[in-house]
Design a protein around this motif. Structure first.
Motif, PDB file in Angstrom:
ATOM      1  N   UNK A 239       0.829  -1.053  -0.184  1.00  0.00           N
ATOM      2  CA  UNK A 239       0.194  -0.108   0.020  1.00  0.00           C
ATOM      3  C   UNK A 239       1.086   1.036   0.051  1.00  0.00           C
ATOM      4  N   UNK A 240       0.645   2.019  -0.987  1.00  0.00           N
ATOM      5  CA  UNK A 240       1.441   3.301  -1.147  1.00  0.00           C
ATOM      6  C   UNK A 240       1.346   4.307   0.229  1.00  0.00           C
ATOM      7  N   UNK A 241       2.204   4.967   0.658  1.00  0.00           N
ATOM      8  CA  UNK A 241       1.962   6.089   1.655  1.00  0.00           C
ATOM      9  C   UNK A 241       1.661   7.229   1.363  1.00  0.00           C
TER      10      UNK A 241
ATOM     11  N   UNK B 135      -7.173   6.024   4.196  1.00  0.00           N
ATOM     12  CA  UNK B 135      -7.650   4.666   3.333  1.00  0.00           C
ATOM     13  C   UNK B 135      -9.088   4.040   3.515  1.00  0.00           C
ATOM     14  N   UNK B 136      -9.804   3.568   2.644  1.00  0.00           N
ATOM     15  CA  UNK B 136     -11.129   3.301   2.795  1.00  0.00           C
ATOM     16  C   UNK B 136     -11.112   1.853   2.048  1.00  0.00           C
ATOM     17  N   UNK B 137     -11.938   0.842   2.919  1.00  0.00           N
ATOM     18  CA  UNK B 137     -12.138  -0.188   2.291  1.00  0.00           C
ATOM     19  C   UNK B 137     -13.880  -0.311   2.022  1.00  0.00           C
TER      20      UNK B 137
ATOM     21  N   UNK C 189      -3.218   6.374   7.972  1.00  0.00           N
ATOM     22  CA  UNK C 189      -2.549   5.273   7.885  1.00  0.00           C
ATOM     23  C   UNK C 189      -1.137   5.347   7.763  1.00  0.00           C
ATOM     24  N   UNK C 190      -0.651   6.367   7.058  1.00  0.00           N
ATOM     25  CA  UNK C 190       1.001   6.321   6.849  1.00  0.00           C
ATOM     26  C   UNK C 190       1.757   7.389   7.868  1.00  0.00           C
ATOM     27  N   UNK C 191       0.831   8.094   8.947  1.00  0.00           N
ATOM     28  CA  UNK C 191       1.557   8.818   9.709  1.00  0.00           C
ATOM     29  C   UNK C 191       2.151   8.139  11.004  1.00  0.00           C
ATOM     30  N   UNK C 192       3.529   8.233  10.954  1.00  0.00           N
ATOM     31  CA  UNK C 192       4.234   7.416  12.012  1.00  0.00           C
ATOM     32  C   UNK C 192       4.418   7.996  13.308  1.00  0.00           C
ATOM     33  N   UNK C 193       3.632   9.425  13.616  1.00  0.00           N
ATOM     34  CA  UNK C 193       3.664   9.715  14.944  1.00  0.00           C
ATOM     35  C   UNK C 193       2.357   9.688  15.516  1.00  0.00           C
ATOM     36  N   UNK C 194       1.381   8.632  15.115  1.00  0.00           N
ATOM     37  CA  UNK C 194      -0.063   8.346  15.668  1.00  0.00           C
ATOM     38  C   UNK C 194      -0.008   6.809  15.502  1.00  0.00           C
TER      39      UNK C 194
ATOM     40  N   UNK D 258      -7.271   5.144  -1.950  1.00  0.00           N
ATOM     41  CA  UNK D 258      -6.511   5.955  -1.231  1.00  0.00           C
ATOM     42  C   UNK D 258      -7.386   7.096  -1.206  1.00  0.00           C
ATOM     43  N   UNK D 259      -7.194   7.788  -0.062  1.00  0.00           N
ATOM     44  CA  UNK D 259      -8.004   9.147  -0.070  1.00  0.00           C
ATOM     45  C   UNK D 259      -7.183  10.305   0.308  1.00  0.00           C
ATOM     46  N   UNK D 260      -7.459  11.248  -0.689  1.00  0.00           N
ATOM     47  CA  UNK D 260      -6.527  12.517  -0.389  1.00  0.00           C
ATOM     48  C   UNK D 260      -7.170  13.388   0.460  1.00  0.00           C
TER      49      UNK D 260
END
Length: 191
Positions: A43-45, A50-52, A128-133, A187-189
């Motif tokens: 999954x790209x960062x 993200x939404x399923x 999902x890609x935030x490494x601070x949370x 992927x959601x912007x």
């Protein structure tokens, strides 16, 4: 049997084209005799969320419904917490788990429900890609079985700050997702 017309309308000459805030990343459709799991990898960062979008049915024969067991990055350590609420018009059901090895996502139809009835679930995974949370998810779903049915909502927590690079969905108890079960990952912007 695509879930959304946006999958077809977002392709040009066989290529995915960004059509706005939501970008289709992958669609899995179960065929043959079914599948015990569905995975999304690499999954790209590059998105904010993200939404399923899930259309599912189980082969579970002893209940009217079944559960998804969700993990991120193949992590099966006791680092998940979850809760859900469901109702069928007369009964409410609540459940929760803390420091478990999976996140339960309630509930999609089993074989005791009207033939060809599928449940619909939308799962949001913010940051999902935030490494601070730590990572969270929330979902809403339901199904109709011609006079029976269920609606449900819930959330989950993955107690890790790692970016989510893969998602695994398994049917509880090793049962199978029935043919035509379909899961689409977007992927959601940010707006």
């Amino acid at each position: 049997m695509p879930i959304l017309g946006t999958i077809a309308s977002s392709t040009r000459q066989g290529q995915n084209v960004d059509t706005g805030a939501m970008f289709p990343l992958q669609v899995v459709t179960v065929s043959g005799s079914g599948a015990t799991s569905i995975s999304f990898t690499n999954i790209p960062s590059t998105y904010e969320n993200l939404q399923l979008r899930i259309l599912a049915r189980s082969n579970r024969s002893d209940q009217t419904g079944d559960f998804f067991q969700t993990t991120f990055n193949n992590d099966t350590t006791s680092s998940y917490s979850w809760h859900f609420t469901s109702g069928n018009g007369s009964t409410v059901f609540l459940a929760a788990g803390n420091t478990t090895t999976i996140m339960e996502v309630n509930r999609f139809p089993g074989s005791l429900v009207t033939a060809n009835a599928y449940g619909v679930i939308v799962v949001d995974i913010p940051d999902y890609a935030n490494t601070n949370k730590l990572k969270t998810m929330r979902y809403l779903g339901g199904w109709d079985g011609n006079g029976s049915g269920q609606v449900y909502t819930g959330s989950g927590l993955w107690q890790k700050t790692d970016a989510i690079t893969s998602i695994q969905l398994a049917n509880s108890g090793g049962r199978t997702f029935q043919p035509n079960t379909q899961v689409a990952l977007y992927g959601v912007k940010s707006a």
